[in-house]
Design an enzyme around this catalytic site. Structure first.
Site: not given
Length: 325
Positions: A251, A208, A125, A198, A133, A220
């Site tokens: 995460k 970002r 990314c 994630k 990604c 995403r």
């Protein structure tokens, strides 16, 4: 076994003084439990403040050595490196260049700080002009072609001196492909920290901005996890361990304390959690307005993450916490 009740049992007895509280403290935090994320750029001024992440800068390779050295002196033993290349294209071609920004950073950091643990983000990314990604097939991220790019990136990181590579892309099968590529390149000692669970989260916004990696279209959610799912997270972690992950990560951290606890209880693996940019930015913004004590709030949040089961915490507040500890 039933416990004695009041007045025989008085839990406040062990809270009476600081020394007593320290004696029976269940969760402890040391600087060596923290991983400091760093953004290393390939263009512009050496130190570039990130407006949405007060106190965090984009760093040149030379400035990153100074920053990492200061963190190491404060007791932080590991850094997580994100690269911001000078140019981007649809394939993220600069991600696996032997002389790319992260590869040069690794060599420089290894020379300057031989005892610092060097962890690298492995993802496309930051390197693609579309911000997704992986490799695109129309408006969709193609899983299997992306695996080849991730493996090539990981191998160049390992060859440049990374101790641990950390794939954060959430492609299916990437841990196994990266492990095989590292082993084939005689880099079998390079460990893999998988971003195993994630979630597709709104808490990534400031990151970002920092990495200039917002998707040019869509989002995403087609490859990162739905925040409503918990059992799926356990499956993701299980698959990554089977493919060769040495450590696993959840995460974002604070919204997913239940997942951290489940992962630790079920797998007993070295478990990391990422206190992401949005978590950091919220505390900083409230602290700047005098609504709370930012340092105390950071400490409480990271202690909660540790108490949930995380062995290691990735946090932008690492240096401030290390100094406080």
């Amino acid at each position: 076994m039933p416990e004695a009740s009041f007045p025989v049992s008085r839990l406040r007895r062990l809270r009476r003084t600081a020394a007593l509280r320290e004696l029976v403290r269940e969760t402890r935090l040391e600087a060596s439990d923290l991983i400091y994320p760093m953004f290393i750029h390939d263009r512009g001024p050496p130190r570039q403040p990130i407006p949405s992440m007060p106190g965090i800068d984009r760093l040149s390779v030379e400035t990153a050595i100074e920053e990492a050295g200061a963190a190491f002196d404060e007791g932080i033993k590991a850094v997580l490196l994100f690269g911001l290349p000078a140019s981007k294209d649809a394939r993220g071609s600069t991600a696996d260049e032997p002389d790319g920004v992260i590869q040069r950073s690794l060599r420089a950091l290894r020379r300057a700080l031989p005892d610092l643990v060097l962890i690298t983000d492995v993802c496309m990314c930051e390197y693609t002009d579309h911000g997704h990604c992986g490799i695109l097939d129309g408006d969709r991220v193609a899983n299997d072609p992306t695996l080849e790019r991730l493996a090539a990136q990981a191998v160049t990181h390992g060859a440049a001196g990374a101790d641990i590579v950390a794939p954060s892309d959430m492609m299916d099968g990437r841990v196994g492909v990266i492990r095989a590529a590292l082993d084939e390149a005689h880099l079998e000692d390079v460990a893999i920290l998988s971003y195993a669970a994630k979630y597709a989260s709104v808490f990534y916004g400031p990151f970002r901005d920092a990495a200039d990696s917002a998707p040019a279209f869509g989002d995403r959610r087609g490859y990162q996890m739905d925040v409503r799912n918990a059992d799926e997270a356990i499956r993701e972690v299980r698959f990554d361990i089977a493919e060769g992950a040495d450590l696993v990560m959840v995460k974002p951290a604070l919204p997913n304390l239940d997942i951290i606890r489940r992962v630790k209880d079920e797998f007993r693996m070295p478990t990391a959690a990422y206190q992401v940019s949005g978590e950091y930015a919220m505390i900083e913004a409230a602290g700047a307005r005098g609504w709370l004590d930012a340092e105390a709030a950071s400490l409480e949040a990271v202690l909660a993450i540790r108490r949930a089961g995380a062995d290691l915490v990735v946090t932008y507040a690492a240096r401030r916490l290390a100094r406080a500890l």
